[in-house]
Design a protein around this motif. Structure first.
Motif, short mmCIF file in Angstrom:
data_model
loop_
_atom_site.label_atom_id
_atom_site.label_comp_id
_atom_site.label_asym_id
_atom_site.label_seq_id
_atom_site.Cartn_x
_atom_site.Cartn_y
_atom_site.Cartn_z
N LEU A 240 -7.06 -16.39 -20.46
CA LEU A 240 -6.24 -16.81 -19.62
C LEU A 240 -7.01 -17.27 -18.35
O LEU A 240 -7.11 -18.35 -17.73
N PRO A 241 -8.22 -16.35 -17.80
CA PRO A 241 -8.94 -16.75 -16.71
C PRO A 241 -9.77 -18.14 -16.85
O PRO A 241 -9.95 -19.11 -16.09
N HIS A 242 -10.44 -18.13 -18.25
CA HIS A 242 -10.83 -19.42 -18.80
C HIS A 242 -10.20 -20.60 -18.65
O HIS A 242 -10.50 -21.76 -18.02
N PHE A 243 -8.98 -20.38 -19.22
CA PHE A 243 -8.16 -21.45 -19.27
C PHE A 243 -7.31 -21.99 -17.99
O PHE A 243 -7.44 -23.12 -17.53
N ARG B 211 -4.36 -23.72 -26.52
CA ARG B 211 -4.66 -24.33 -25.09
C ARG B 211 -3.62 -23.58 -24.27
O ARG B 211 -2.58 -23.06 -24.64
N LEU B 212 -3.69 -23.63 -22.79
CA LEU B 212 -2.68 -22.81 -22.25
C LEU B 212 -2.02 -24.00 -21.30
O LEU B 212 -2.70 -24.91 -20.72
N SER C 22 2.10 -20.43 -21.08
CA SER C 22 2.45 -20.56 -22.53
C SER C 22 1.16 -20.87 -23.35
O SER C 22 0.52 -21.95 -22.88
N MET C 23 0.46 -20.25 -24.34
CA MET C 23 -0.52 -20.54 -24.99
C MET C 23 0.19 -21.29 -26.19
O MET C 23 0.51 -20.71 -27.17
N TRP D 97 -8.38 -27.87 -25.30
CA TRP D 97 -8.09 -27.02 -26.47
C TRP D 97 -9.58 -26.26 -26.70
O TRP D 97 -10.66 -26.68 -26.28
N HIS D 98 -9.34 -25.15 -27.40
CA HIS D 98 -10.29 -24.20 -27.76
C HIS D 98 -10.35 -23.82 -28.83
O HIS D 98 -9.19 -23.33 -29.48
N THR D 99 -11.23 -23.81 -29.69
CA THR D 99 -11.21 -23.40 -31.23
C THR D 99 -11.69 -21.81 -31.20
O THR D 99 -12.61 -21.52 -30.74
N ILE D 100 -10.63 -20.82 -31.69
CA ILE D 100 -10.96 -19.39 -32.02
C ILE D 100 -11.64 -19.15 -33.15
O ILE D 100 -11.22 -19.64 -34.43
N THR D 101 -12.87 -18.95 -32.87
CA THR D 101 -13.73 -18.42 -34.32
C THR D 101 -13.90 -17.23 -34.56
O THR D 101 -13.41 -16.43 -34.18
N GLN D 102 -14.35 -17.09 -35.92
CA GLN D 102 -14.52 -15.66 -36.46
C GLN D 102 -15.66 -14.94 -35.67
O GLN D 102 -15.32 -13.62 -35.27
N GLU D 103 -16.72 -15.63 -35.19
CA GLU D 103 -17.73 -14.98 -34.18
C GLU D 103 -17.07 -14.45 -33.10
O GLU D 103 -17.28 -13.25 -32.48
#
Length: 155
Positions: A73-76, A110-111, A132-133, A25-31
């Motif tokens: 995508l590449p990160h996941f 997550r992907l 699929s995200m 899992w990755h949190t999408i932050t405002q930053e």
């Protein structure tokens, strides 16, 4: 569970038709959203102005750029599988990408990846992946699609 390690075309081809796995899992932050806006020159208020988004947006807050989620995508992918023994990897194609829902700020994503096909193009592995995200707590994915990477393996 450990992630698969792929070191050759033949090893990659063994995964055809199978789900390879799911990223962390990755949190999408405002930053992160703000930095992406600056990098892409896309400063639409729905991504950056939290007060206006809370008042006017159907999402109740700012949302990630759709292309920000795709850019991850590449990160996941690197979390799902380790592709080794390569000279290089090339992003080749994105087909039938469909955004299913917005990703509000502070969502966790997550992907999920399935290998559709692996073809040999004159010594280059062409890997088509169904992606699929997922958005934590939501039934609909942020997007689905088919991406293709080209792998130049050392042989």
């Amino acid at each position: 569970m450990s992630k698969p390690v792929i070191r050759s075309f033949a090893e990659f081809q063994q995964y055809e038709g199978t789900e390879l796995g799911v990223s962390d899992w990755h949190t999408i932050t405002q930053e992160q959203i703000n930095l992406f806006a600056d990098a892409t020159l896309d400063h639409q208020w729905i991504h950056l102005d939290s007060e206006r988004a809370k008042a006017e947006s159907p999402f109740g807050n700012t949302i990630a750029h759709g292309y920000l989620t795709v850019a991850l995508l590449p990160h996941f992918w690197a979390q799902v599988v380790s592709v080794e023994n390569i000279k290089m990897q090339v992003n080749y194609e994105i087909e039938s990408l469909r955004f299913g829902q917005a990703v509000p700020v502070n969502s966790r994503v997550r992907l999920r990846v399935k290998v559709l096909s692996v073809k040999n193009l004159r010594g280059i592995a062409k890997a088509q992946l169904e992606v699929s995200m997922e958005v934590e707590g939501e039934k609909k994915p942020a997007y689905t699609g088919v991406i293709t990477f080209l792998y130049h393996f050392n042989e």
